[in-house]
Design an enzyme around this catalytic site. Structure first.
Site, PDB file in Angstrom:
ATOM      1  N   ASN A 196       0.785  -1.234   0.000  1.00 52.44           N
ATOM      2  CA  ASN A 196       0.000   0.000   0.000  1.00 52.44           C
ATOM      3  C   ASN A 196       0.816   1.283   0.000  1.00 52.44           C
ATOM      4  O   ASN A 196       0.459   2.236   0.689  1.00 52.44           O
ATOM      5  CB  ASN A 196      -1.021  -0.047   1.143  1.00 52.44           C
ATOM      6  CG  ASN A 196      -2.221  -0.870   0.713  1.00 52.44           C
ATOM      7  OD1 ASN A 196      -2.636  -0.793  -0.448  1.00 52.44           O
ATOM      8  ND2 ASN A 196      -2.757  -1.678   1.601  1.00 52.44           N
ATOM      9  N   SER A 216      -5.907 -10.651   3.388  1.00 52.43           N
ATOM     10  CA  SER A 216      -5.345  -9.285   3.431  1.00 52.43           C
ATOM     11  C   SER A 216      -4.223  -9.196   2.399  1.00 52.43           C
ATOM     12  O   SER A 216      -3.715 -10.228   1.934  1.00 52.43           O
ATOM     13  CB  SER A 216      -4.794  -8.985   4.826  1.00 52.43           C
ATOM     14  OG  SER A 216      -3.590  -9.702   5.016  1.00 52.43           O
ATOM     15  N   THR A 217      -3.825  -7.972   2.092  1.00 57.11           N
ATOM     16  CA  THR A 217      -2.716  -7.788   1.138  1.00 57.11           C
ATOM     17  C   THR A 217      -1.483  -8.546   1.614  1.00 57.11           C
ATOM     18  O   THR A 217      -0.790  -9.185   0.820  1.00 57.11           O
ATOM     19  CB  THR A 217      -2.369  -6.290   1.007  1.00 57.11           C
ATOM     20  OG1 THR A 217      -3.545  -5.597   0.629  1.00 57.11           O
ATOM     21  CG2 THR A 217      -1.296  -6.059  -0.025  1.00 57.11           C
ATOM     22  N   TRP A 246       1.418  -7.542  12.701  1.00 57.88           N
ATOM     23  CA  TRP A 246       1.024  -7.550  14.114  1.00 57.88           C
ATOM     24  C   TRP A 246      -0.327  -6.841  14.232  1.00 57.88           C
ATOM     25  O   TRP A 246      -0.387  -5.641  14.507  1.00 57.88           O
ATOM     26  CB  TRP A 246       2.088  -6.860  14.990  1.00 57.88           C
ATOM     27  CG  TRP A 246       1.788  -6.997  16.444  1.00 57.88           C
ATOM     28  CD1 TRP A 246       1.087  -6.113  17.220  1.00 57.88           C
ATOM     29  CD2 TRP A 246       2.132  -8.090  17.298  1.00 57.88           C
ATOM     30  NE1 TRP A 246       0.976  -6.585  18.497  1.00 57.88           N
ATOM     31  CE2 TRP A 246       1.616  -7.795  18.571  1.00 57.88           C
ATOM     32  CE3 TRP A 246       2.822  -9.292  17.108  1.00 57.88           C
ATOM     33  CZ2 TRP A 246       1.760  -8.659  19.658  1.00 57.88           C
ATOM     34  CZ3 TRP A 246       2.974 -10.140  18.191  1.00 57.88           C
ATOM     35  CH2 TRP A 246       2.461  -9.827  19.449  1.00 57.88           C
ATOM     36  N   HIS A 257     -11.378  -8.466   6.549  1.00 62.04           N
ATOM     37  CA  HIS A 257     -10.243  -9.332   6.878  1.00 62.04           C
ATOM     38  C   HIS A 257     -10.374 -10.021   8.222  1.00 62.04           C
ATOM     39  O   HIS A 257     -11.101  -9.571   9.095  1.00 62.04           O
ATOM     40  CB  HIS A 257      -8.952  -8.518   6.893  1.00 62.04           C
ATOM     41  CG  HIS A 257      -8.646  -7.877   5.583  1.00 62.04           C
ATOM     42  ND1 HIS A 257      -8.683  -8.575   4.408  1.00 62.04           N
ATOM     43  CD2 HIS A 257      -8.311  -6.606   5.264  1.00 62.04           C
ATOM     44  CE1 HIS A 257      -8.383  -7.757   3.423  1.00 62.04           C
ATOM     45  NE2 HIS A 257      -8.171  -6.560   3.914  1.00 62.04           N
TER      46      HIS A 257
HETATM   47  N1  CTP Z   1      -0.797  -5.821   8.837  1.00 63.06           N
HETATM   48  C1  CTP Z   1      -0.724  -6.461  10.065  1.00 63.06           C
HETATM   49  N2  CTP Z   1      -0.983  -5.757  11.210  1.00 63.06           N
HETATM   50  C2  CTP Z   1      -1.318  -4.466  11.156  1.00 63.06           C
HETATM   51  C3  CTP Z   1      -1.409  -3.796   9.920  1.00 63.06           C
HETATM   52  C4  CTP Z   1      -1.150  -4.511   8.758  1.00 63.06           C
HETATM   53  O1  CTP Z   1      -0.436  -7.654  10.130  1.00 63.06           O
HETATM   54  N3  CTP Z   1      -1.530  -3.794  12.308  1.00 63.06           N
HETATM   55  C5  CTP Z   1      -0.448  -6.563   7.606  1.00 63.06           C
HETATM   56  C6  CTP Z   1      -1.687  -7.152   6.913  1.00 63.06           C
HETATM   57  O2  CTP Z   1      -1.334  -8.379   6.326  1.00 63.06           O
HETATM   58  C7  CTP Z   1      -1.983  -6.108   5.848  1.00 63.06           C
HETATM   59  C8  CTP Z   1      -0.589  -5.648   5.467  1.00 63.06           C
HETATM   60  O3  CTP Z   1       0.154  -5.669   6.692  1.00 63.06           O
HETATM   61  O4  CTP Z   1      -2.658  -6.614   4.733  1.00 63.06           O
HETATM   62  C9  CTP Z   1      -0.553  -4.266   4.856  1.00 63.06           C
HETATM   63  O5  CTP Z   1      -1.176  -3.365   5.727  1.00 63.06           O
HETATM   64  P1  CTP Z   1      -2.306  -2.358   5.243  1.00 63.06           P
HETATM   65  O6  CTP Z   1      -1.759  -1.480   4.206  1.00 63.06           O
HETATM   66  O7  CTP Z   1      -2.921  -1.764   6.442  1.00 63.06           O
HETATM   67  O8  CTP Z   1      -3.356  -3.339   4.604  1.00 63.06           O
HETATM   68  P2  CTP Z   1      -4.914  -3.065   4.606  1.00 63.06           P
HETATM   69  O9  CTP Z   1      -5.201  -1.630   4.814  1.00 63.06           O
HETATM   70  O10 CTP Z   1      -5.558  -4.015   5.510  1.00 63.06           O
HETATM   71  O11 CTP Z   1      -5.222  -3.312   3.163  1.00 63.06           O
HETATM   72  P3  CTP Z   1      -5.843  -4.608   2.594  1.00 63.06           P
HETATM   73  O12 CTP Z   1      -7.311  -4.434   2.803  1.00 63.06           O
HETATM   74  O13 CTP Z   1      -5.464  -4.566   1.175  1.00 63.06           O
HETATM   75  O14 CTP Z   1      -5.233  -5.763   3.292  1.00 63.06           O
END
Ligand code: CTP
Length: 310
Positions: free
Chosen positions: A123, A232-233, A254, A284
């Site tokens: 992202n 998730s991404t 995390w 997610h």
């Molecule tokens: N992630 C995580 N813990 C967090 C934030 C993110 O494990 N607190 C991981 C997730 O696998 C997430 C990836 O990092 O998909 C990228 O974060 P982010 O850009 O926030 O993804 P999302 O906004 O959830 O976008 P998407 O809906 O595409 O997954």
């Protein structure tokens, strides 16, 4: 071998995760087995992006997760589709998949992340102000269309557009992966992004995931009894990278508001977005994904770093 256990509070209650900290070793035969299993559902070389020859300008396609809605393949979009898969024939000894959790702050993982042969980020997360903790290398970076609104002011001002062009120019010829065909809502953002790339002759190599990718990835995890609504991404990137990488290291995964010492952790290391997965509306199941990845870590299929790097 030293094991630590994480006790984590979340909406569904408390989870305890055992996590191997010292003595972690890659389990090569398991890595190969997982690669083979995933190949039964998708071929990441092919599914990572549609290619130019699959479409012509003006073609109408149905959104993957919103079948009643359609999208027209514009001539700009068509001109940015790759001639062949940007991952064709690419293989790496070690890869980093960098998630966006605030757990990265103060981790000092930047050098270690940059030392991997191939670095995947999510992202369009910023790196410049966070180099010591997240590194700078970005060989492959994803960009959900919503990022335009969330991080670049919906391109309302010239300065937003300049900031975006500057961010992309830093990527040189890395792969920019845009899930343009998932759900309706982001088509105008994708069009603006495409127009800016063309207008500024940016070198970035655009890729647009295949129409079957998300279902194939979900199918693989469901078959392995991981009941995710929509991967998730970060999970998508891990699943894809099993095809290209012999050793996969995950950072910034995390999805919990506190670390294992009870200290607050930001959802993203770079902004003030809140923990959306607490809401049932969230597509997610990140805590479940984390639990699954942690099991794979303990078996040596991947390495999940959640603490400081040495
Ligand atoms: N992630 C995580 N813990 C967090 C934030 C993110 O494990 N607190 C991981 C997730 O696998 C997430 C990836 O990092 O998909 C990228 O974060 P982010 O850009 O926030 O993804 P999302 O906004 O959830 O976008 P998407 O809906 O595409 O997954």
């Amino acid at each position: 071998m030293v094991n630590s256990s994480y006790k984590i509070l979340h909406k569904g209650g408390t989870s305890v995760f055992q996590h191997t900290v010292e003595g972690w070793k890659i389990n090569t035969s398991l890595v190969l087995e997982i690669r083979k299993d995933i190949l039964r559902f998708l071929d990441a070389e092919r599914d990572v992006s549609v290619v130019k020859s699959s479409f012509k300008p003006g073609d109408v396609i149905h959104y993957v997760l919103d079948r009643r809605r359609t999208l027209n393949i514009s001539s700009n979009l068509h001109s940015l589709l790759p001639e062949k898969s940007p991952m064709k024939g690419r293989r790496f000894k070690t890869c980093a998949v960098v998630g966006n959790s605030g757990i990265l702050l103060d981790s000092q993982c930047g050098k270690e992340i940059d030392s991997h042969d191939f670095v995947i980020r999510c992202n369009l997360a910023p790196v410049v102000e966070f180099t010591a903790d997240v590194g700078t290398k970005s060989d492959f970076i994803t960009m959900n269309p919503s990022v335009v609104q969330r991080a670049f002011g919906g391109f309302r001002n010239e300065s937003d557009r300049e900031k975006f062009v500057h961010r992309l120019s830093m990527l040189n010829d890395s792969v920019l992966w845009i899930p343009a065909f998932m759900v309706k809502g982001g088509e105008k953002h994708v069009e603006w992004v495409n127009a800016l790339i063309l207008k500024n002759k940016l070198k970035v190599r655009t890729a647009y995931p295949s129409l079957r990718l998300i279902h194939a990835v979900r199918g693989y995890w469901l078959t392995n009894k991981v009941h995710i609504k929509r991967p998730s991404t970060g999970l998508l990137m891990y699943t894809l990278s099993t095809r290209f990488c012999d050793e996969i290291h995950l950072y910034g995964f995390w999805p919990f508001p506190e670390d294992f010492n009870g200290k607050a952790v930001k959802y993203h290391y770079y902004d003030d977005l809140k923990y959306r997965y607490f809401s049932n509306a969230s597509p997610h199941r990140m805590p479940l994904e984390f639990k699954t990845l942690n099991v794979l870590h303990n078996k040596g299929a991947l390495k999940l770093t959640t603490g400081k790097c040495e």
